[in-house]
Design a protein around this motif. Structure first.
Motif, PDB file in Angstrom:
ATOM      1  N   HIS A   1      -7.965   9.339  -3.192  1.00 53.62           N
ATOM      2  CA  HIS A   1      -7.209   8.087  -3.136  1.00 53.62           C
ATOM      3  C   HIS A   1      -5.919   8.252  -2.343  1.00 53.62           C
ATOM      4  O   HIS A   1      -5.504   7.338  -1.624  1.00 53.62           O
ATOM      5  CB  HIS A   1      -6.890   7.617  -4.558  1.00 53.62           C
ATOM      6  CG  HIS A   1      -8.092   7.093  -5.285  1.00 53.62           C
ATOM      7  ND1 HIS A   1      -8.169   7.028  -6.652  1.00 53.62           N
ATOM      8  CD2 HIS A   1      -9.276   6.617  -4.837  1.00 53.62           C
ATOM      9  CE1 HIS A   1      -9.338   6.533  -7.015  1.00 53.62           C
ATOM     10  NE2 HIS A   1     -10.037   6.277  -5.921  1.00 53.62           N
ATOM     11  N   THR A   2      -5.289   9.399  -2.475  1.00 51.58           N
ATOM     12  CA  THR A   2      -4.054   9.637  -1.741  1.00 51.58           C
ATOM     13  C   THR A   2      -4.295   9.636  -0.236  1.00 51.58           C
ATOM     14  O   THR A   2      -3.541   9.036   0.533  1.00 51.58           O
ATOM     15  CB  THR A   2      -3.424  10.979  -2.163  1.00 51.58           C
ATOM     16  OG1 THR A   2      -3.135  10.945  -3.561  1.00 51.58           O
ATOM     17  CG2 THR A   2      -2.140  11.241  -1.401  1.00 51.58           C
ATOM     18  N   ALA A  58      -1.065   3.248   4.221  1.00 55.14           N
ATOM     19  CA  ALA A  58       0.367   3.117   3.967  1.00 55.14           C
ATOM     20  C   ALA A  58       1.177   3.453   5.212  1.00 55.14           C
ATOM     21  O   ALA A  58       2.237   2.876   5.460  1.00 55.14           O
ATOM     22  CB  ALA A  58       0.786   4.030   2.815  1.00 55.14           C
ATOM     23  N   TYR A  59       0.669   4.403   6.010  1.00 57.20           N
ATOM     24  CA  TYR A  59       1.361   4.787   7.234  1.00 57.20           C
ATOM     25  C   TYR A  59       0.923   3.955   8.437  1.00 57.20           C
ATOM     26  O   TYR A  59       1.296   4.247   9.566  1.00 57.20           O
ATOM     27  CB  TYR A  59       1.145   6.268   7.517  1.00 57.20           C
ATOM     28  CG  TYR A  59       2.068   7.157   6.733  1.00 57.20           C
ATOM     29  CD1 TYR A  59       3.428   7.197   7.001  1.00 57.20           C
ATOM     30  CD2 TYR A  59       1.580   7.962   5.700  1.00 57.20           C
ATOM     31  CE1 TYR A  59       4.283   8.005   6.279  1.00 57.20           C
ATOM     32  CE2 TYR A  59       2.429   8.778   4.970  1.00 57.20           C
ATOM     33  CZ  TYR A  59       3.777   8.790   5.262  1.00 57.20           C
ATOM     34  OH  TYR A  59       4.616   9.589   4.545  1.00 57.20           O
ATOM     35  N   GLY A  60       0.102   2.932   8.184  1.00 62.46           N
ATOM     36  CA  GLY A  60      -0.203   1.987   9.243  1.00 62.46           C
ATOM     37  C   GLY A  60      -1.519   2.181   9.961  1.00 62.46           C
ATOM     38  O   GLY A  60      -1.848   1.428  10.863  1.00 62.46           O
ATOM     39  N   PHE A  61      -2.278   3.219   9.602  1.00 63.19           N
ATOM     40  CA  PHE A  61      -3.573   3.422  10.240  1.00 63.19           C
ATOM     41  C   PHE A  61      -4.639   2.616   9.497  1.00 63.19           C
ATOM     42  O   PHE A  61      -4.625   2.538   8.267  1.00 63.19           O
ATOM     43  CB  PHE A  61      -3.966   4.896  10.218  1.00 63.19           C
ATOM     44  CG  PHE A  61      -3.091   5.763  11.076  1.00 63.19           C
ATOM     45  CD1 PHE A  61      -3.308   5.870  12.433  1.00 63.19           C
ATOM     46  CD2 PHE A  61      -2.028   6.458  10.522  1.00 63.19           C
ATOM     47  CE1 PHE A  61      -2.496   6.662  13.230  1.00 63.19           C
ATOM     48  CE2 PHE A  61      -1.212   7.253  11.306  1.00 63.19           C
ATOM     49  CZ  PHE A  61      -1.441   7.352  12.661  1.00 63.19           C
ATOM     50  N   HIS A  63      -0.159   7.391  -6.240  1.00 62.85           N
ATOM     51  CA  HIS A  63      -1.214   8.406  -6.227  1.00 62.85           C
ATOM     52  C   HIS A  63      -0.628   9.797  -6.034  1.00 62.85           C
ATOM     53  O   HIS A  63      -1.138  10.774  -6.592  1.00 62.85           O
ATOM     54  CB  HIS A  63      -2.234   8.090  -5.134  1.00 62.85           C
ATOM     55  CG  HIS A  63      -3.140   6.950  -5.476  1.00 62.85           C
ATOM     56  ND1 HIS A  63      -3.948   6.960  -6.589  1.00 62.85           N
ATOM     57  CD2 HIS A  63      -3.376   5.774  -4.859  1.00 62.85           C
ATOM     58  CE1 HIS A  63      -4.637   5.827  -6.652  1.00 62.85           C
ATOM     59  NE2 HIS A  63      -4.296   5.096  -5.611  1.00 62.85           N
ATOM     60  N   LEU A  64       0.438   9.898  -5.273  1.00 63.40           N
ATOM     61  CA  LEU A  64       1.111  11.189  -5.143  1.00 63.40           C
ATOM     62  C   LEU A  64       1.641  11.654  -6.500  1.00 63.40           C
ATOM     63  O   LEU A  64       1.515  12.825  -6.864  1.00 63.40           O
ATOM     64  CB  LEU A  64       2.265  11.086  -4.145  1.00 63.40           C
ATOM     65  CG  LEU A  64       1.899  11.038  -2.656  1.00 63.40           C
ATOM     66  CD1 LEU A  64       3.158  10.837  -1.824  1.00 63.40           C
ATOM     67  CD2 LEU A  64       1.177  12.306  -2.217  1.00 63.40           C
ATOM     68  N   ASP A  65       2.214  10.720  -7.258  1.00 66.40           N
ATOM     69  CA  ASP A  65       2.698  11.058  -8.595  1.00 66.40           C
ATOM     70  C   ASP A  65       1.542  11.465  -9.505  1.00 66.40           C
ATOM     71  O   ASP A  65       1.662  12.393 -10.306  1.00 66.40           O
ATOM     72  CB  ASP A  65       3.440   9.867  -9.208  1.00 66.40           C
ATOM     73  CG  ASP A  65       4.751   9.569  -8.492  1.00 66.40           C
ATOM     74  OD1 ASP A  65       5.285  10.494  -7.841  1.00 66.40           O
ATOM     75  OD2 ASP A  65       5.221   8.422  -8.574  1.00 66.40           O
ATOM     76  N   ASN A  66       0.402  10.779  -9.368  1.00 63.50           N
ATOM     77  CA  ASN A  66      -0.764  11.088 -10.199  1.00 63.50           C
ATOM     78  C   ASN A  66      -1.320  12.469  -9.899  1.00 63.50           C
ATOM     79  O   ASN A  66      -1.837  13.150 -10.789  1.00 63.50           O
ATOM     80  CB  ASN A  66      -1.861  10.035  -9.998  1.00 63.50           C
ATOM     81  CG  ASN A  66      -1.489   8.696 -10.622  1.00 63.50           C
ATOM     82  OD1 ASN A  66      -0.703   8.643 -11.565  1.00 63.50           O
ATOM     83  ND2 ASN A  66      -2.045   7.619 -10.095  1.00 63.50           N
ATOM     84  N   ILE A  67      -1.231  12.886  -8.637  1.00 66.60           N
ATOM     85  CA  ILE A  67      -1.691  14.229  -8.284  1.00 66.60           C
ATOM     86  C   ILE A  67      -0.869  15.279  -9.021  1.00 66.60           C
ATOM     87  O   ILE A  67      -1.399  16.268  -9.528  1.00 66.60           O
ATOM     88  CB  ILE A  67      -1.607  14.450  -6.757  1.00 66.60           C
ATOM     89  CG1 ILE A  67      -2.833  13.853  -6.085  1.00 66.60           C
ATOM     90  CG2 ILE A  67      -1.502  15.919  -6.408  1.00 66.60           C
ATOM     91  CD1 ILE A  67      -2.939  14.122  -4.612  1.00 66.60           C
ATOM     92  N   LEU A 127       0.827  -1.204   0.000  1.00 70.83           N
ATOM     93  CA  LEU A 127       0.000   0.000   0.000  1.00 70.83           C
ATOM     94  C   LEU A 127       0.862   1.256   0.000  1.00 70.83           C
ATOM     95  O   LEU A 127       0.445   2.303  -0.492  1.00 70.83           O
ATOM     96  CB  LEU A 127      -0.936  -0.025   1.207  1.00 70.83           C
ATOM     97  CG  LEU A 127      -2.010  -1.101   1.096  1.00 70.83           C
ATOM     98  CD1 LEU A 127      -2.689  -1.321   2.432  1.00 70.83           C
ATOM     99  CD2 LEU A 127      -3.030  -0.720   0.049  1.00 70.83           C
ATOM    100  N   ARG A 128       2.061   1.149   0.529  1.00 74.92           N
ATOM    101  CA  ARG A 128       2.975   2.279   0.487  1.00 74.92           C
ATOM    102  C   ARG A 128       3.299   2.649  -0.963  1.00 74.92           C
ATOM    103  O   ARG A 128       3.356   3.817  -1.332  1.00 74.92           O
ATOM    104  CB  ARG A 128       4.245   1.923   1.245  1.00 74.92           C
ATOM    105  CG  ARG A 128       5.310   3.014   1.262  1.00 74.92           C
ATOM    106  CD  ARG A 128       4.944   4.132   2.205  1.00 74.92           C
ATOM    107  NE  ARG A 128       5.903   5.214   2.172  1.00 74.92           N
ATOM    108  CZ  ARG A 128       5.853   6.275   2.950  1.00 74.92           C
ATOM    109  NH1 ARG A 128       4.875   6.407   3.825  1.00 74.92           N
ATOM    110  NH2 ARG A 128       6.743   7.222   2.861  1.00 74.92           N
ATOM    111  N   ARG A 129       3.511   1.631  -1.806  1.00 74.38           N
ATOM    112  CA  ARG A 129       3.807   1.885  -3.218  1.00 74.38           C
ATOM    113  C   ARG A 129       2.618   2.522  -3.916  1.00 74.38           C
ATOM    114  O   ARG A 129       2.769   3.418  -4.749  1.00 74.38           O
ATOM    115  CB  ARG A 129       4.197   0.574  -3.909  1.00 74.38           C
ATOM    116  CG  ARG A 129       5.549   0.026  -3.473  1.00 74.38           C
ATOM    117  CD  ARG A 129       6.026  -1.079  -4.401  1.00 74.38           C
ATOM    118  NE  ARG A 129       5.213  -2.279  -4.277  1.00 74.38           N
ATOM    119  CZ  ARG A 129       5.468  -3.244  -3.422  1.00 74.38           C
ATOM    120  NH1 ARG A 129       6.517  -3.160  -2.618  1.00 74.38           N
ATOM    121  NH2 ARG A 129       4.704  -4.317  -3.365  1.00 74.38           N
TER     122      ARG A 129
END
Length: 245
Positions: free
Chosen positions: A113-114, A121-124, A93-97, A86-88
């Motif tokens: 989505h980000t 991705a950060y564990g929550f 999604h950051l790149d897509n933004i 999920l981190r990837r």
């Protein structure tokens, strides 16, 4: 990893710092023990310890019988740990933004989505709150529907899903309501990550059914792009009313 301190939340991705914190989670540890167990140079550990103290993640103390010797204790709580793959997906999604630029529709979609995948991705675990928010949204949407039976609600939902580009909803059963969604807006491009991902959609469908038919419904996503399927499947179950006391 995400840590909570008296000064707020701190995110770390330094392997050396995380190793030090892992060792301190097992209990009080001296400087020499940290050097030995981390297999790093004294100068390296010293720099990272200074950084961790500045972040208020640890505290330095001295032994009462020898003020020259230092030991360290944890001064924070580990809240969550980053999760792959999920981190990837979050990074994609950051790149897509960045690519979305000024395209408002595309930007808003990628922003959602980000946030969604960034939390995981950060564990929550965002599922409980996402489903609750979806349920609130579904309850509001349901007030605008006209149907008074499950078949009618399913038909209106499929139209709603298509018109708002949420995916192509296909009704499988009416008596025991279940639907399949192809081209899911939420997870249609996700790889198999071993878990279902559409908790907000669960909540929306649940909220629509419950508000429209005045019964308590529970919606469960049983198949998902995130579990390696080429669609999402939702099963709708009406819960029996509790007898009045």
């Amino acid at each position: 990893m995400i840590f909570s301190t008296d000064n707020g939340i701190v995110a770390l991705d330094s392997p050396v710092k995380l190793k030090i914190l892992e060792l301190l989670r097992k209990g009080t540890t001296s400087f020499d023990e940290l050097v030995e167990q981390s297999k790093k140079a004294k100068s390296t550990i010293s720099v990272h310890l200074d950084d961790l103290q500045e972040l208020n993640l640890i505290q330095e103390k001295t032994y009462s019988n020898d003020k020259r010797k230092k030991y360290y204790v944890l001064n924070s709580i580990c809240l969550a740990c980053s999760e792959l793959p999920l981190r990837r997906q979050y990074n994609e999604h950051l790149d897509n933004i960045a690519v979305a630029g000024l395209n408002s529709d595309s930007f808003v979609t990628h922003l959602f989505h980000t946030v969604r995948f960034g939390m995981e991705a950060y564990g929550f675990d965002p599922k409980p709150i996402m489903k609750r928010l979806g349920n609130d949204v579904g309850a509001k949407i349901g007030q605008k529907f006209r149907a008074n039976d499950s078949e009618g609600v399913l038909n209106e939902l499929s139209v709603f899903w298509r018109e708002h580009r949420l995916g192509d909803m296909k009704i499988l059963q009416v008596a025991s309501p279940s639907v399949i969604v192809n081209n899911c807006y939420h997870c249609g491009k996700m790889p198999n990550v071993g878990k279902t991902l559409c908790s907000m959609d669960e909540g929306i469908i649940e909220g629509v059914f419950s508000s429209r038919l005045n019964l308590h419904y529970v919606v469960k996503e049983t198949e998902c792009y995130g579990t390696g399927h080429n669609h999402c499947k939702f099963v709708v179950e009406a819960q029996p009313e509790k007898p009045k006391k």
